[in-house]
Design a protein around this motif. Structure first.
Motif, PDB file in Angstrom:
ATOM      1  N   ALA A 174       0.829  -1.207   0.000  1.00 42.66           N
ATOM      2  CA  ALA A 174       0.000   0.000   0.000  1.00 42.66           C
ATOM      3  C   ALA A 174       0.862   1.254   0.000  1.00 42.66           C
ATOM      4  N   GLU A 178       1.038   4.150  -2.962  1.00 43.79           N
ATOM      5  CA  GLU A 178       0.832   5.575  -2.691  1.00 43.79           C
ATOM      6  C   GLU A 178       2.010   6.412  -3.180  1.00 43.79           C
ATOM      7  N   SER A 327      -6.564  -0.578   7.137  1.00 40.39           N
ATOM      8  CA  SER A 327      -5.761  -1.751   6.784  1.00 40.39           C
ATOM      9  C   SER A 327      -6.516  -2.650   5.812  1.00 40.39           C
ATOM     10  N   HIS A 330      -6.526  -1.007   2.438  1.00 37.73           N
ATOM     11  CA  HIS A 330      -5.213  -1.173   1.803  1.00 37.73           C
ATOM     12  C   HIS A 330      -5.085  -2.550   1.157  1.00 37.73           C
ATOM     13  N   SER A 333      -6.907  -2.578  -2.035  1.00 36.52           N
ATOM     14  CA  SER A 333      -6.313  -1.715  -3.061  1.00 36.52           C
ATOM     15  C   SER A 333      -5.108  -2.355  -3.730  1.00 36.52           C
TER      16      SER A 333
END
Length: 371
Positions: A174, A178, A327, A330, A333
């Motif tokens: 994650a 980002e 969490s 994430h 994702s």
């Protein structure tokens, strides 16, 4: 040991399990077990009853991030608090293996990281487990070889995590996403290669120069720094408000919680007592936890590793619920799980009853369950 400590009880049973399981197999086990348990949706609330079980089967890891059970089991506090309920303990190496044991009926409760708990909750349609308390915050770092000084230097690097889909694996993927760096859970083209593997293997491969770094929990982050010459590129606490996020919490089978709330409350009383002592005696607590690790694994942490790792942890009864949904988001994702809503995953009513009785501040479920 000071007068605050409980005498050690002789009826405690510890059985070490060297267990590991593929994530897919564990999730399948969670799904089927959740159907079998079929607990109702009622939450345990204060005054719901004081029924106690003849036996409590408790899981945890021989890892410094599980300091609460390491200390509380080793010195007898847990066994004494449970009274006539026999305490049986099993030791695990990874969260998915502990979840598999819980869903197969081999455990009633276990200390575990956030992502395995999320997976268990999701795959049982929110029925099979509840988080009833916190244990540890912090203690995870991205450590890298010399020459890597910022995130762009990670492009083309090979990094390790403890297990595909585990808490640190999700956090690393994650964060990289980002920062604009792609990873893959299935192979193929990506900016950073991530190789989930046993932490001991990560240490060996890093020493050999086959890895560029790893996102690891303590004490492994400290071992790579002290034994492998790594440096810290990022401490995970820098990514969270006030540096707080859940590393370890306590989950219980919903069926057991509903049937034996008295036993669960006594377990939480033991935890709160243990954590009070740890806070008042941090150096002695670190030594006791390390001694327990040595008894369970045959090898204690080096004094230098213990001295570096212990201050990176915060022992707490608060499960830091505010960090859990993020969490889960994430994990979705980065492709290691589906999206999941965690409404109902917490039942903190018994913990808050214990805290209130002791004049301590109640903890929050952040809208994700009962307080």
């Amino acid at each position: 040991m000071t007068a605050l400590r409980r005498p050690r009880r002789t009826h405690r049973t510890t059985r070490a399990l060297v267990a590991s399981a593929a994530l897919v197999a564990v999730l399948a086990a969670c799904s089927s077990a959740g159907e079998a348990a079929a607990p109702d949706d009622s939450a345990v609330t204060e005054g719901a009853g004081d029924a106690e079980a003849p036996e409590l089967r408790l899981g945890y890891f021989a890892n410094i991030t599980h300091a609460t059970p390491l200390v509380g089991v080793a010195d007898g506090t847990f066994a004494e608090a449970l009274g006539d309920t026999e305490l049986r303990t099993d030791i695990f190496n990874a969260g998915p293996a502990a979840v598999e044991a819980l869903f197969s009926g081999g455990l009633d409760a276990t200390y575990i990281g956030p992502n395995p708990a999320i997976n268990a909750f999701a795959k049982s349609d929110g029925e099979a487990i509840r988080i009833v308390g916190g244990a540890t915050s912090g203690g995870a770092q991205l450590v890298v070889r010399e020459g890597i000084d910022d995130v762009e230097d990670l492009r083309g690097a090979t990094l390790a995590t403890p297990q595909l889909g585990n808490t640190q694996d999700v956090a690393l993927r994650a964060w990289l996403l980002e920062e604009g760096l792609e990873t893959s859970v299935t192979g193929g083209q990506n900016d950073v290669e991530i190789t989930p593997q046993e932490n001991a293997q990560t240490l060996d491969l890093f020493k050999q120069g086959s890895l560029d770094g790893a996102w690891l929990p303590e004490p492994w982050a400290s071992r790579l720094v002290l034994e492998g010459g790594a440096k810290v590129l990022l401490d995970e606490k820098e990514l969270w408000p006030e540096g707080d996020y859940v590393t370890t919490h306590l989950i219980v089978r919903t069926e057991f919680l509903e049937q034996y709330p008295g036993t669960v409350k006594k377990l939480l009383e033991a935890q709160v007592t243990t954590n009070e002592w740890i806070a008042a005696n941090p150096e002695e607590a670190a030594t006791l936890a390390n001694t327990a690790i040595g008894e369970l694994t045959g090898k204690q942490l080096g004094e230098d590793v213990l001295a570096r790792a212990w201050p990176n942890l915060r022992i707490t009864n608060d499960p830091i619920a505010s960090s859990l949904q993020l969490s889960a988001d994430h994990a979705a994702s980065v492709g290691v799980s589906d999206e999941v809503e965690l409404d109902g995953i917490y039942d903190l009513s018994l913990l808050n009853a214990v805290l209130t009785e002791r004049g301590q501040t109640a903890v929050s479920a952040a809208g994700l369950g009962t307080e």
